[in-house]
Design a protein around this motif. Structure first.
Motif, PDB file in Angstrom:
ATOM      1  N   LEU A   1     -15.817  38.853  -1.825  1.00  0.00           N
ATOM      2  CA  LEU A   1     -15.229  39.094  -0.502  1.00  0.00           C
ATOM      3  C   LEU A   1     -16.297  39.542   0.493  1.00  0.00           C
ATOM      4  N   HIS A   2     -17.173  40.440   0.065  1.00  0.00           N
ATOM      5  CA  HIS A   2     -18.254  40.868   0.963  1.00  0.00           C
ATOM      6  C   HIS A   2     -19.188  39.694   1.267  1.00  0.00           C
ATOM      7  N   LEU A   3     -19.424  38.844   0.278  1.00  0.00           N
ATOM      8  CA  LEU A   3     -20.261  37.666   0.509  1.00  0.00           C
ATOM      9  C   LEU A   3     -19.643  36.761   1.565  1.00  0.00           C
ATOM     10  N   SER A   4     -18.329  36.600   1.527  1.00  0.00           N
ATOM     11  CA  SER A   4     -17.659  35.725   2.495  1.00  0.00           C
ATOM     12  C   SER A   4     -17.839  36.212   3.928  1.00  0.00           C
ATOM     13  N   LEU A   5     -18.065  37.527   4.099  1.00  0.00           N
ATOM     14  CA  LEU A   5     -18.266  38.097   5.432  1.00  0.00           C
ATOM     15  C   LEU A   5     -19.742  38.205   5.799  1.00  0.00           C
TER      16      LEU A   5
ATOM     17  N   THR B   1     -26.778  35.714  11.328  1.00  0.00           N
ATOM     18  CA  THR B   1     -26.288  35.898  12.689  1.00  0.00           C
ATOM     19  C   THR B   1     -24.813  35.534  12.841  1.00  0.00           C
ATOM     20  N   SER B   2     -24.312  34.661  11.969  1.00  0.00           N
ATOM     21  CA  SER B   2     -22.916  34.204  12.097  1.00  0.00           C
ATOM     22  C   SER B   2     -21.927  35.223  11.555  1.00  0.00           C
ATOM     23  N   GLY B   3     -22.363  36.018  10.564  1.00  0.00           N
ATOM     24  CA  GLY B   3     -21.470  37.011   9.983  1.00  0.00           C
ATOM     25  C   GLY B   3     -20.464  36.443   8.983  1.00  0.00           C
ATOM     26  N   THR B   4     -20.596  35.169   8.662  1.00  0.00           N
ATOM     27  CA  THR B   4     -19.724  34.569   7.653  1.00  0.00           C
ATOM     28  C   THR B   4     -20.564  33.681   6.747  1.00  0.00           C
ATOM     29  N   THR B   5     -20.066  33.484   5.544  1.00  0.00           N
ATOM     30  CA  THR B   5     -20.758  32.639   4.579  1.00  0.00           C
ATOM     31  C   THR B   5     -19.890  31.450   4.242  1.00  0.00           C
ATOM     32  N   VAL B   6     -20.469  30.249   4.327  1.00  0.00           N
ATOM     33  CA  VAL B   6     -19.791  29.035   3.883  1.00  0.00           C
ATOM     34  C   VAL B   6     -20.225  28.793   2.450  1.00  0.00           C
ATOM     35  N   LEU B   7     -19.281  28.884   1.524  1.00  0.00           N
ATOM     36  CA  LEU B   7     -19.615  28.771   0.106  1.00  0.00           C
ATOM     37  C   LEU B   7     -19.387  27.347  -0.395  1.00  0.00           C
ATOM     38  N   PRO B   8     -20.171  26.922  -1.401  1.00  0.00           N
ATOM     39  CA  PRO B   8     -20.009  25.577  -1.929  1.00  0.00           C
ATOM     40  C   PRO B   8     -18.649  25.310  -2.561  1.00  0.00           C
ATOM     41  N   ASP B   9     -17.955  26.336  -3.059  1.00  0.00           N
ATOM     42  CA  ASP B   9     -16.668  26.095  -3.688  1.00  0.00           C
ATOM     43  C   ASP B   9     -15.554  26.848  -2.977  1.00  0.00           C
TER      44      ASP B   9
ATOM     45  N   ALA C   1      -5.582  41.258  -3.380  1.00  0.00           N
ATOM     46  CA  ALA C   1      -6.807  40.976  -2.627  1.00  0.00           C
ATOM     47  C   ALA C   1      -7.071  39.474  -2.561  1.00  0.00           C
ATOM     48  N   THR C   2      -6.880  38.783  -3.674  1.00  0.00           N
ATOM     49  CA  THR C   2      -7.095  37.333  -3.711  1.00  0.00           C
ATOM     50  C   THR C   2      -6.164  36.616  -2.740  1.00  0.00           C
ATOM     51  N   VAL C   3      -4.904  37.023  -2.734  1.00  0.00           N
ATOM     52  CA  VAL C   3      -3.923  36.381  -1.856  1.00  0.00           C
ATOM     53  C   VAL C   3      -4.236  36.683  -0.395  1.00  0.00           C
ATOM     54  N   LEU C   4      -4.580  37.927  -0.091  1.00  0.00           N
ATOM     55  CA  LEU C   4      -4.902  38.280   1.297  1.00  0.00           C
ATOM     56  C   LEU C   4      -6.121  37.504   1.792  1.00  0.00           C
ATOM     57  N   ALA C   5      -7.096  37.315   0.935  1.00  0.00           N
ATOM     58  CA  ALA C   5      -8.262  36.514   1.323  1.00  0.00           C
ATOM     59  C   ALA C   5      -7.842  35.078   1.635  1.00  0.00           C
ATOM     60  N   GLY C   6      -6.944  34.539   0.808  1.00  0.00           N
ATOM     61  CA  GLY C   6      -6.436  33.187   1.052  1.00  0.00           C
ATOM     62  C   GLY C   6      -5.647  33.079   2.334  1.00  0.00           C
ATOM     63  N   LEU C   7      -5.061  34.179   2.756  1.00  0.00           N
ATOM     64  CA  LEU C   7      -4.289  34.205   4.001  1.00  0.00           C
ATOM     65  C   LEU C   7      -5.162  34.529   5.220  1.00  0.00           C
ATOM     66  N   GLY C   8      -6.477  34.615   5.008  1.00  0.00           N
ATOM     67  CA  GLY C   8      -7.380  34.869   6.136  1.00  0.00           C
ATOM     68  C   GLY C   8      -7.450  36.317   6.554  1.00  0.00           C
ATOM     69  N   GLU C   9      -7.273  37.224   5.598  1.00  0.00           N
ATOM     70  CA  GLU C   9      -7.328  38.659   5.889  1.00  0.00           C
ATOM     71  C   GLU C   9      -8.400  39.313   5.008  1.00  0.00           C
ATOM     72  N   PRO C  10      -9.664  38.988   5.227  1.00  0.00           N
ATOM     73  CA  PRO C  10     -10.706  39.481   4.320  1.00  0.00           C
ATOM     74  C   PRO C  10     -10.895  41.000   4.360  1.00  0.00           C
ATOM     75  N   VAL C  11     -10.695  41.623   5.503  1.00  0.00           N
ATOM     76  CA  VAL C  11     -10.887  43.076   5.589  1.00  0.00           C
ATOM     77  C   VAL C  11      -9.830  43.805   4.773  1.00  0.00           C
ATOM     78  N   LEU C  12      -8.574  43.364   4.897  1.00  0.00           N
ATOM     79  CA  LEU C  12      -7.510  43.944   4.083  1.00  0.00           C
ATOM     80  C   LEU C  12      -7.745  43.649   2.606  1.00  0.00           C
ATOM     81  N   ALA C  13      -8.237  42.453   2.331  1.00  0.00           N
ATOM     82  CA  ALA C  13      -8.513  42.074   0.945  1.00  0.00           C
ATOM     83  C   ALA C  13      -9.577  42.987   0.340  1.00  0.00           C
ATOM     84  N   ILE C  14     -10.613  43.296   1.109  1.00  0.00           N
ATOM     85  CA  ILE C  14     -11.673  44.175   0.614  1.00  0.00           C
ATOM     86  C   ILE C  14     -11.122  45.554   0.279  1.00  0.00           C
ATOM     87  N   ALA C  15     -10.229  46.061   1.110  1.00  0.00           N
ATOM     88  CA  ALA C  15      -9.648  47.378   0.846  1.00  0.00           C
ATOM     89  C   ALA C  15      -8.895  47.388  -0.480  1.00  0.00           C
ATOM     90  N   GLU C  16      -8.135  46.345  -0.751  1.00  0.00           N
ATOM     91  CA  GLU C  16      -7.374  46.267  -1.997  1.00  0.00           C
ATOM     92  C   GLU C  16      -8.307  46.089  -3.202  1.00  0.00           C
TER      93      GLU C  16
END
Length: 202
Positions: free
Chosen positions: A66-70, A194-202, A30-45
């Motif tokens: 992961l849900h926070l990032s979306l 409204t954007s559907g994504t979260t920009v996180l400080p780290d 899941a961590t790797v998939l998120a890094g590759l820009g696949e958050p939905v697949l990452a959430i499933a894992e």
């Protein structure tokens, strides 16, 4: 897939072929998939990892992140709270719970949660940056500067704390990438619903 993340995914998949129900491998995938820009697949894992080992707070934290990032704030909040129920002194989970509360427009609770994260573990990564950003968003420059100063005593060269200090003092150079990132974060606090994504400080 390219680079180190692609190779990491290849090796994790090899490991999963031998142990398909290994929650740790799934969480790593899941961590790797998120890094590759696949958050939905990452959430499933990550969700599968939680199903396999619901008693492990790390997996619930990862899924919440992961849900926070979306921008799925209510789901993220619940998962961080579950992780904290399992491990009450979990600094990262409490830090991200505080940020989620801010995005849900509960600023005062966010401040108290972030203070608790630091009380539980003074070394919680970037917790002071998160708290300083909340104060700046609220318009409290004095508390922003105080929080930054406390952080810089521990990490004198932290680039984001130094950038936040300049933002608070209105000395920001818009060409500084760290300042630009913090400005995006502050805008995102208003736009996340409204954007559907979260920009996180780290």
């Amino acid at each position: 897939l390219g680079g180190d993340l692609g190779r990491a995914l290849f090796h994790i998949d090899q490991a999963l072929a031998l142990a398909p129900e290994n929650a740790s491998f799934l969480n790593n995938r899941a961590t790797v998939l998120a890094g590759l820009g696949e958050p939905v697949l990452a959430i499933a894992e990550a969700a599968h990892a939680v199903e396999l080992q619901p008693e492990v707070p790390l997996y619930r934290y990862q899924l919440g992140r992961l849900h926070l990032s979306l921008g799925e704030l209510s789901i993220a909040q619940a998962l961080f709270e579950q992780a904290l129920f399992l491990r009450p002194r979990y600094g990262l989970a409490r830090r991200d719970l505080g940020w989620t509360q801010l995005l849900l427009k509960d600023t005062e609770r966010a401040i108290q949660t972030l203070k608790r994260a630091l009380s539980d573990d003074v070394t919680t990564p970037q917790a002071r940056l998160y708290l300083g950003l909340v104060y700046l968003f609220r318009g409290d420059v004095a508390l922003t500067e105080k929080t930054v100063a406390e952080g810089l005593r521990m990490q004198p060269s932290d680039p984001y704390l130094l950038a936040l200090e300049k933002l608070a003092q209105r000395q920001a150079d818009p060409k500084d990438p760290n300042i630009a990132h913090l400005q995006r974060i502050l805008r995102n606090i208003e736009e996340v619903r409204t954007s559907g994504t979260t920009v996180l400080p780290d």
